[in-house]
Structure formats: C-alpha cells, structure tokens
Motif scaffolding. Structure first.
Motif, PDB file in Angstrom:
ATOM      1  N   VAL A 125      37.195  32.936  21.262  1.00  0.00           N
ATOM      2  CA  VAL A 125      38.347  32.798  22.153  1.00  0.00           C
ATOM      3  C   VAL A 125      39.419  33.826  21.848  1.00  0.00           C
ATOM      4  CG1 VAL A 125      40.189  31.267  22.907  1.00  0.00           C
ATOM      5  CG2 VAL A 125      37.891  30.357  22.540  1.00  0.00           C
ATOM      6  N   GLY A 126      39.762  34.001  20.570  1.00  0.00           N
ATOM      7  CA  GLY A 126      40.828  34.920  20.214  1.00  0.00           C
ATOM      8  C   GLY A 126      40.545  36.351  20.614  1.00  0.00           C
ATOM      9  N   PHE A 127      39.287  36.719  20.765  1.00  0.00           N
ATOM     10  CA  PHE A 127      38.921  38.077  21.150  1.00  0.00           C
ATOM     11  C   PHE A 127      39.572  38.488  22.467  1.00  0.00           C
ATOM     12  CE2 PHE A 127      36.112  40.560  23.919  1.00  0.00           C
ATOM     13  CZ  PHE A 127      36.062  41.759  23.218  1.00  0.00           C
ATOM     14  N   TYR A 128      39.698  37.560  23.378  1.00  0.00           N
ATOM     15  CA  TYR A 128      40.206  37.900  24.712  1.00  0.00           C
ATOM     16  C   TYR A 128      41.676  38.303  24.698  1.00  0.00           C
ATOM     17  CZ  TYR A 128      35.830  35.899  26.328  1.00  0.00           C
ATOM     18  OH  TYR A 128      34.506  35.640  26.531  1.00  0.00           O
ATOM     19  N   SER A 129      42.376  38.037  23.602  1.00  0.00           N
ATOM     20  CA  SER A 129      43.765  38.468  23.522  1.00  0.00           C
ATOM     21  C   SER A 129      43.883  39.990  23.528  1.00  0.00           C
ATOM     22  CB  SER A 129      44.426  37.907  22.260  1.00  0.00           C
ATOM     23  OG  SER A 129      43.805  38.428  21.096  1.00  0.00           O
ATOM     24  N   ALA A 130      42.769  40.690  23.280  1.00  0.00           N
ATOM     25  CA  ALA A 130      42.783  42.155  23.324  1.00  0.00           C
ATOM     26  C   ALA A 130      43.238  42.660  24.686  1.00  0.00           C
ATOM     27  CB  ALA A 130      41.395  42.694  22.998  1.00  0.00           C
ATOM     28  N   PHE A 131      42.944  41.900  25.733  1.00  0.00           N
ATOM     29  CA  PHE A 131      43.287  42.334  27.086  1.00  0.00           C
ATOM     30  C   PHE A 131      44.773  42.157  27.397  1.00  0.00           C
ATOM     31  CE2 PHE A 131      38.710  41.655  27.380  1.00  0.00           C
ATOM     32  CZ  PHE A 131      38.319  42.849  27.991  1.00  0.00           C
ATOM     33  N   ILE A 132      45.520  41.595  26.492  1.00  0.00           N
ATOM     34  CA  ILE A 132      46.977  41.538  26.667  1.00  0.00           C
ATOM     35  C   ILE A 132      47.537  42.955  26.662  1.00  0.00           C
ATOM     36  CG2 ILE A 132      49.146  40.758  25.649  1.00  0.00           C
ATOM     37  CD1 ILE A 132      47.606  38.492  24.333  1.00  0.00           C
ATOM     38  N   VAL A 133      47.005  43.792  25.773  1.00  0.00           N
ATOM     39  CA  VAL A 133      47.533  45.150  25.626  1.00  0.00           C
ATOM     40  C   VAL A 133      46.575  46.222  26.114  1.00  0.00           C
ATOM     41  CG1 VAL A 133      48.985  44.495  23.661  1.00  0.00           C
ATOM     42  CG2 VAL A 133      46.662  45.307  23.246  1.00  0.00           C
ATOM     43  N   ALA A 134      45.314  45.881  26.333  1.00  0.00           N
ATOM     44  CA  ALA A 134      44.304  46.892  26.677  1.00  0.00           C
ATOM     45  C   ALA A 134      43.796  46.727  28.107  1.00  0.00           C
ATOM     46  CB  ALA A 134      43.138  46.810  25.700  1.00  0.00           C
ATOM     47  N   SER A 135      43.673  47.850  28.790  1.00  0.00           N
ATOM     48  CA  SER A 135      43.093  47.826  30.139  1.00  0.00           C
ATOM     49  C   SER A 135      41.578  47.894  30.083  1.00  0.00           C
ATOM     50  CB  SER A 135      43.629  48.998  30.962  1.00  0.00           C
ATOM     51  OG  SER A 135      43.334  50.233  30.311  1.00  0.00           O
ATOM     52  N   LYS A 136      41.058  48.371  28.939  1.00  0.00           N
ATOM     53  CA  LYS A 136      39.601  48.420  28.735  1.00  0.00           C
ATOM     54  C   LYS A 136      39.313  48.177  27.259  1.00  0.00           C
ATOM     55  CE  LYS A 136      37.351  52.392  28.848  1.00  0.00           C
ATOM     56  NZ  LYS A 136      36.658  53.613  29.364  1.00  0.00           N
ATOM     57  N   VAL A 137      38.274  47.425  27.002  1.00  0.00           N
ATOM     58  CA  VAL A 137      37.872  47.118  25.626  1.00  0.00           C
ATOM     59  C   VAL A 137      36.396  47.448  25.464  1.00  0.00           C
ATOM     60  CG1 VAL A 137      37.610  45.342  23.859  1.00  0.00           C
ATOM     61  CG2 VAL A 137      39.578  45.282  25.388  1.00  0.00           C
ATOM     62  N   TRP A 154      29.221  46.776  24.249  1.00  0.00           N
ATOM     63  CA  TRP A 154      29.819  45.838  25.228  1.00  0.00           C
ATOM     64  C   TRP A 154      31.092  46.458  25.750  1.00  0.00           C
ATOM     65  CZ3 TRP A 154      34.422  43.351  25.999  1.00  0.00           C
ATOM     66  CH2 TRP A 154      34.451  42.178  26.781  1.00  0.00           C
ATOM     67  N   GLN A 155      31.277  46.417  27.066  1.00  0.00           N
ATOM     68  CA  GLN A 155      32.472  47.022  27.656  1.00  0.00           C
ATOM     69  C   GLN A 155      32.959  46.192  28.833  1.00  0.00           C
ATOM     70  OE1 GLN A 155      32.535  51.342  28.544  1.00  0.00           O
ATOM     71  NE2 GLN A 155      33.186  50.791  30.624  1.00  0.00           N
ATOM     72  N   SER A 156      34.308  46.059  28.943  1.00  0.00           N
ATOM     73  CA  SER A 156      34.874  45.335  30.080  1.00  0.00           C
ATOM     74  C   SER A 156      36.323  45.770  30.296  1.00  0.00           C
ATOM     75  CB  SER A 156      34.825  43.830  29.844  1.00  0.00           C
ATOM     76  OG  SER A 156      35.442  43.129  30.912  1.00  0.00           O
ATOM     77  N   ASN A 157      36.772  45.662  31.552  1.00  0.00           N
ATOM     78  CA  ASN A 157      38.179  45.904  31.868  1.00  0.00           C
ATOM     79  C   ASN A 157      38.926  44.582  32.081  1.00  0.00           C
ATOM     80  OD1 ASN A 157      37.159  45.044  34.276  1.00  0.00           O
ATOM     81  ND2 ASN A 157      37.642  46.915  35.428  1.00  0.00           N
ATOM     82  N   GLU A 159      38.154  42.092  34.037  1.00  0.00           N
ATOM     83  CA  GLU A 159      38.113  41.529  35.385  1.00  0.00           C
ATOM     84  C   GLU A 159      36.955  40.531  35.497  1.00  0.00           C
ATOM     85  OE1 GLU A 159      40.433  41.961  37.509  1.00  0.00           O
ATOM     86  OE2 GLU A 159      41.525  43.511  36.406  1.00  0.00           O
ATOM     87  N   GLY A 160      36.081  40.726  36.450  1.00  0.00           N
ATOM     88  CA  GLY A 160      35.063  39.699  36.683  1.00  0.00           C
ATOM     89  C   GLY A 160      33.772  39.867  35.922  1.00  0.00           C
ATOM     90  N   ASP A 161      33.513  41.096  35.364  1.00  0.00           N
ATOM     91  CA  ASP A 161      32.213  41.293  34.710  1.00  0.00           C
ATOM     92  C   ASP A 161      32.338  42.189  33.493  1.00  0.00           C
ATOM     93  OD1 ASP A 161      32.419  43.930  35.697  1.00  0.00           O
ATOM     94  OD2 ASP A 161      31.452  43.356  37.582  1.00  0.00           O
ATOM     95  N   TYR A 162      31.242  42.360  32.793  1.00  0.00           N
ATOM     96  CA  TYR A 162      31.188  43.234  31.628  1.00  0.00           C
ATOM     97  C   TYR A 162      29.835  43.927  31.592  1.00  0.00           C
ATOM     98  CZ  TYR A 162      28.532  39.350  29.521  1.00  0.00           C
ATOM     99  OH  TYR A 162      27.594  38.365  29.264  1.00  0.00           O
ATOM    100  N   THR A 163      29.777  45.048  30.860  1.00  0.00           N
ATOM    101  CA  THR A 163      28.540  45.813  30.700  1.00  0.00           C
ATOM    102  C   THR A 163      28.048  45.644  29.276  1.00  0.00           C
ATOM    103  OG1 THR A 163      29.220  47.452  32.341  1.00  0.00           O
ATOM    104  CG2 THR A 163      27.509  48.113  30.781  1.00  0.00           C
ATOM    105  N   ILE A 164      26.732  45.482  29.142  1.00  0.00           N
ATOM    106  CA  ILE A 164      26.140  45.337  27.814  1.00  0.00           C
ATOM    107  C   ILE A 164      24.898  46.210  27.735  1.00  0.00           C
ATOM    108  CG2 ILE A 164      24.726  43.327  28.460  1.00  0.00           C
ATOM    109  CD1 ILE A 164      25.318  42.211  25.627  1.00  0.00           C
ATOM    110  N   ALA A 165      24.681  46.818  26.565  1.00  0.00           N
ATOM    111  CA  ALA A 165      23.527  47.707  26.398  1.00  0.00           C
ATOM    112  C   ALA A 165      23.147  47.756  24.923  1.00  0.00           C
ATOM    113  CB  ALA A 165      23.854  49.105  26.914  1.00  0.00           C
TER     114      ALA A 165
END
Length: 622
Positions: A125-137, A154-157, A159-165
């Motif tokens: 849960v705490g990981f998502y706090s990164a998006f408080i200051v970041a437009s992309k993680v 793993w990459q996401s902005n 929004e609704g989805d993320y990329t994983i490879a």
C-alpha cells in the motif's frame, strides 16, 4: 525487454492511486518514508529467509538503502539489496491492494516465528505514495535466489494501467525511479531529502546512504545519513541515564532533563515498545485548545506521526515520548486509529503506565513530586472527570493545602488526611474559595478549628468542578463546609444551649428576620458552629455552590440565582445587640448589614457595595 505486457490496475488500486495523488496525503514528503520503510521490510524478510536459505545473501551481507538524485533528468532513485520480488509478486504487490506481500509472507510462518520476527512490516500500500510527487514510476527488481535474467520491470504513470516485463538485473533487490512532477522539484535538493530522512527514518536500523558526486573528478561516495539504531529498541539495561536524557532533549527540543521516564517492551497479544517522559516544566501552550500532545507514533521503528493524541487521554497531554507498535499498519491514518481496537488497548495500557510513573514519583521524595504537582497538578485534576476507570488512582495522586500545614503549599494527600481524622469523624471536609487566603480565613472554619478537625483548602478555579466528580475516597465521602448538612449540625451539637432553642425571644428574633428578608433567602436559622463571626450564608447540600456559579459565569453561561440559608450566631455580641433593638427601622438596617457581611465573605463581592458602605457608616453614627 521480454514478456512485456500491459495490465489494468485492480479497481481498489485505481481508487487508492486517485486518493494518493489528490487528497489522501496532505504531507507530500511522506512518500520517502513509505519507500524507505518498504526497503527496510525487504531486508528484514531477507534476513529471515537466509536462516533457511543462506545462499539468498548472494555473498552480500552489507544490507542498505541508497538514494541518488539526477537534477538534469529530474529523477530520484531509491534502491535496496533486500529480498526483491518475482514477476508474480510484483503483480500481487504493485497491481492489487487486496494482497500484501508481507501478509502472504506472515501466513507462511507459525505463531512462534511471527513473534520472533516482529520487524516484518507491510509491503504494498505505501508504495503508491510515490505518485504523490512522481508523474511516472519505474521499478526494477529481482528476487533473491533466482537467475539474473528473471528480473522484473514495472512502469506506470498512476492512471488506469501499468506495464510489466522481464529484464536482466545483476543485483538482488529493488530499485525505484521517480520522475518528479513539475511542482515537486524541491525533492531534488540534497539537504531537503536529508531533513526528511532525519525526521522520519533516522532510527531505522538499516543504513540509509545518499550519493555524493565530486564534480572535479566525477568520483562518487555514499554517505550514511541516519543513525541506523533506534534507542528504544535496545535493552534498557544497556542504556545509561545520560543517553535517556540526551535522547529526550534532542527529540523533544527541551533544554532541561526530564523529571522521570519509563521504558518498556511488551510482548503477548499486543507487541509494542513505549518510552515515556514527564518533563520538568509545563509547555507554554498547555492550556491552549490547540495544545500539541507530545506522543510520537512509530510502527516497526518507522515514524508515523507526531501528536498521537489518541494514545493518551487529554489530562495526560503533558507526557512526552513515543510508542513503537508491531501491530499497526504503516499506512495507518488518524481516522483508522480512532476506530481501532489496538489503539484503545494501547491507550489504556499507556495511561496506566503513566499513572504508575507518578505513583513511583510520590514514593521518591516529597520535593520531586511537588515539582511535578506545581507544573501539572491542575491538568491531572481533569482526569477525575475524563478517566472513570482510573479515578481512584488519580485521587491518590491529588495534593491539597489544608488547615493542618498552615501553608498554601499543596502537599497534602487524601491518604494523609484520612490518617489524621479525629475519632468519630465521618467525612472528609473541604472548602472551595477564590484564593488560599480567602479559604484559610473563612468563618466556615471556626467550628473545625475549635474541634481540631482538618479541612482541605481548595482555591484553584477547577476545584469546585473537580469535586463534583470526587464523591468519596477510601470509603469516606466528601463534604463542603459551606453547605448545609446533618454532619455539620452534629459537630455543633455540643455547643448548643438547649434553653436558647426554646427561648421565645430568639424565636421572635428569627421570625422578624424572615419578615425583613422575605424570599431573598431560602431559610433563616440559628447556628452554633461560629465563634468569631455573627452570621454566614450556606447553600443546600444538593444546591449549586457559590464557586460553581462563578465557573458558569466565567464561561459566559447563565446560572440560576442562588437562594442562601442565612445562619445567625446568637452568641455573637452584634447579634445580641440586634436582638435588643426596639426601633424597627434600625433593626432592619442591622439585619441587612449582617446579611451583606455574610454575602461579601461568601461571594467576594456585593451587587451594591456602595449601599453596604453607607449602611455601615450610618450604624457607626448611632
């Protein structure tokens, strides 16, 4: 990159992301605390895992968190060499909320192992706090013990989805890259990051290092910026008094040593560490409505919040210290704490711990406890109304002035009073007043002084309100000596002269007074509890007292008019003179003067003091 795919966030994760970005965290710097905390958890898991799989360390025992800044690219990179994650764990931990890596991890442990490894926190849960200051993680991670070509990207902005490879990653652990939003450039400042880490993560046992670049030769060094050792997690037998004092002064910004402290580790149904201090001096804002509580909350050594007022009742708001819980989640909020059973249990336990500290202080020296009482006694009195469960303990800690010590020092306990009660005494007697001098010289004391009965002298503004909650102590009830009561009449019985009770002259005297005063007083009667005073006024035992009326008036509240009992001392020379008066107008002036005297003593003021002065002057001239 191989096996690349785009996945939609779980619906709960989408909601959380929106809360994180727009409203949940008003304190934006909290993202760094959360990500460092997750890194710390990852190393804790690795330490445990290597007990059964030593090769997981991969010849690297120097566990740490590293932070680097790239101002040109506007990015912050936070990396650790902890346990890392597999592709499935990344999907579970970063793509969903319902599942937590630590939760699954703990389920694999039996109860005994879980208790022995209480440092394991929550991840996810705490990981998502990164998006408080970041437009992309971007996250790059590889789980300990697997091949380097099974790393995960793993990459996401947010929004609704993320990329994983799948990627190759040589080093075990996790690296998180934050692409900062335009309005968050403050976090590219080295000093800003240091201050945040010192504030929230100074006591994490894992070294936190920041990258320092030498512009001249392009060399890089890693500087540790946290102490990496939480004092409260150490065995208290290994901590010196000086260390406790210095920790207090550093953390709570006090230039004086604390009065007393208590350091405890509790294990069982709930596991927590508490380190509580009582200051020597009250803070300047102790009586302000927005007074800041001094309790800090940690979860697994990670700082969560200041002013954790839910863990301490308001009457103990002077306490400074911390609680480090193993049972609360890292993403806990005040709203969650408010309705949390763990919070309620911790509050009860900490309250009892503080009261035990105060009991210990009373047994040290009178001087030490008096120092505390001078600073915080008024606040402690609030506890009688606020804390019903501990009312008896609080009552033992109260201190009063009394007729015994002939001093305004409040150093008499209720136990002291009871030990000095005279034979046959049924109640604990007290009087409330505006000042020590007014209480000490009250005519209500005359009978008690004659019989050698101790009376508590209460002159703090809060005392009358306090006594409405303090009804008995050690089987003895309390009695205000300014109220009418059978026990007071019983004390005065031996001074009654039976013949005067049937004296027709006195009966006529009382009837005449009633005619003059009418409904301005509730009752007129003789009293034999006075020696040097001609008359007093009293209230009924169940009626509002004068001091309580003053409290209401100070608060701007309307209070009903108090109807006093007017009690006359037939032995006093002024009363005897009034009895002999034949002139009805003069008699009336004498009675009005005696009533005004009694009201002035009781209330401290008169509605028309000038009229009172004119009446006295008139009587002087006769």
């Amino acid at each position: 990159m191989k096996e690349q795919e785009t996945r939609a966030f779980q619906s709960e994760a989408k909601q959380l992301l929106q809360l994180m970005i727009h409203s949940l965290y008003s304190n934006k710097e909290i993202f760094l605390r959360e990500l460092i905390s997750n890194a710390s958890d990852a190393t804790d898991k690795l330490r445990f895992k290597t007990l059964s799989h030593p090769d997981f360390y991969e010849n690297d025992s120097d566990l740490k968190v590293r932070i680097s800044i790239n101002k040109e690219k506007k990015i912050i990179i936070i990396s650790d060499n902890g346990i890392g994650m597999t592709r499935e764990e990344v999907i579970d931990n970063l793509g969903t909320i319902a599942k937590s890596g630590t939760k699954v991890f703990l389920q694999s442990l039996n109860e005994k192992d879980a208790k022995n490894h209480s440092l394991i926190g929550q991840f996810g849960v705490g990981f998502y706090s990164a998006f408080i200051v970041a437009s992309k993680v971007i996250v790059r991670t590889r789980a300990a013990g697997i091949e380097i070509n099974k790393g995960v990207f793993w990459q996401s902005n947010g929004e609704g989805d993320y990329t994983i490879a799948s990627i190759e990653k040589v080093d075990r652990g996790t690296e998180i890259t934050l692409y900062l939003r335009e309005n968050q450039m403050e976090f590219l400042d080295n000093h800003r990051l240091r201050s945040v880490i010192n504030k929230y993560s100074d006591h994490i046992s894992l070294p936190i290092e920041i990258e320092i670049k030498n512009e001249k030769d392009n060399t890089v060094i890693w500087e540790k910026i946290n102490k990496a050792h939480a004092l409260w997690t150490r065995n208290k037998n290994d901590i010196t008094n000086e260390e406790y004092k210095e920790f207090y002064k550093h953390v709570f910004h006090d230039h004086e040593d604390p009065l007393i402290w208590s350091h405890n580790r509790v294990e069982g149904k709930q596991e927590y560490i508490s380190l509580l201090y009582i200051p020597k001096k009250a803070p300047f804002d102790l009586w302000k409505r927005d007074n800041k509580h001094g309790l800090k909350l940690y979860v697994n050594r990670v700082f969560i919040m200041d002013e954790a007022d839910l863990f301490m009742p308001n009457y103990l708001r002077f306490i400074r210290g911390l609680i480090d819980s193993n049972d609360l989640p890292l993403n806990v909020s005040r709203e969650i704490l408010q309705d949390n059973t763990i919070t309620h249990n911790l509050r009860n336990a900490l309250t009892k711990r503080v009261l035990q500290m105060l009991e210990k202080l009373t047994k040290n020296t009178l001087e030490e406890y008096y120092k505390f009482w001078k600073e915080f006694g008024l606040v402690l009195k609030e506890g009688l109304a606020e804390d019903i469960i501990n009312k008896e303990v609080i009552a033992k800690l109260l201190r009063f002035s009394s007729t015994y010590n002939n001093s305004n020092l409040q150093n008499i306990s209720l136990e002291d009073y009871i030990n000095r009660m005279v034979e046959g005494q049924e109640k604990i007697y007290y009087i409330t007043s505006d000042s020590y001098s007014a209480a000490k010289n009250s005519p209500h004391l005359e009978l008690f002084n004659k019989k050698g009965i101790e009376v508590l002298l209460l002159y703090d503004r809060i005392d009358e309100w306090m006594m409405s909650y303090l009804l008995e102590f050690s089987g003895k009830s309390f009695q205000s000596i300014s109220k009418s009561d059978e026990s007071l009449e019983k004390l005065a019985n031996e001074y009654k002269k039976e013949q005067k009770e049937t004296n027709e002259e006195l009966n006529i005297f009382i009837k005449e007074i009633k005619k003059i005063l009418g409904d301005r007083v509730k009752e007129v009667k003789l009293t034999y509890r006075l020696t040097d005073t001609p008359a007093i006024v009293t209230t009924d035992s169940n009626g509002m007292s004068t001091q309580m009326a003053k409290i209401f008036a100070t608060a701007g509240q309307l209070t009903p008019e108090i109807k006093y009992n007017f009690e006359i001392n037939p032995e006093h020379i002024l009363v005897k003179k009034a009895i002999k008066l034949i002139d009805k107008d003069l008699f009336s002036e004498w009675i009005e003067m005696l009533l005004d005297q009694a009201l002035l003593v009781e209330q401290g003021s008169l509605e028309d003091p000038n009229k009172f002065i004119r009446r006295i002057n008139k009587l002087f001239l006769i």
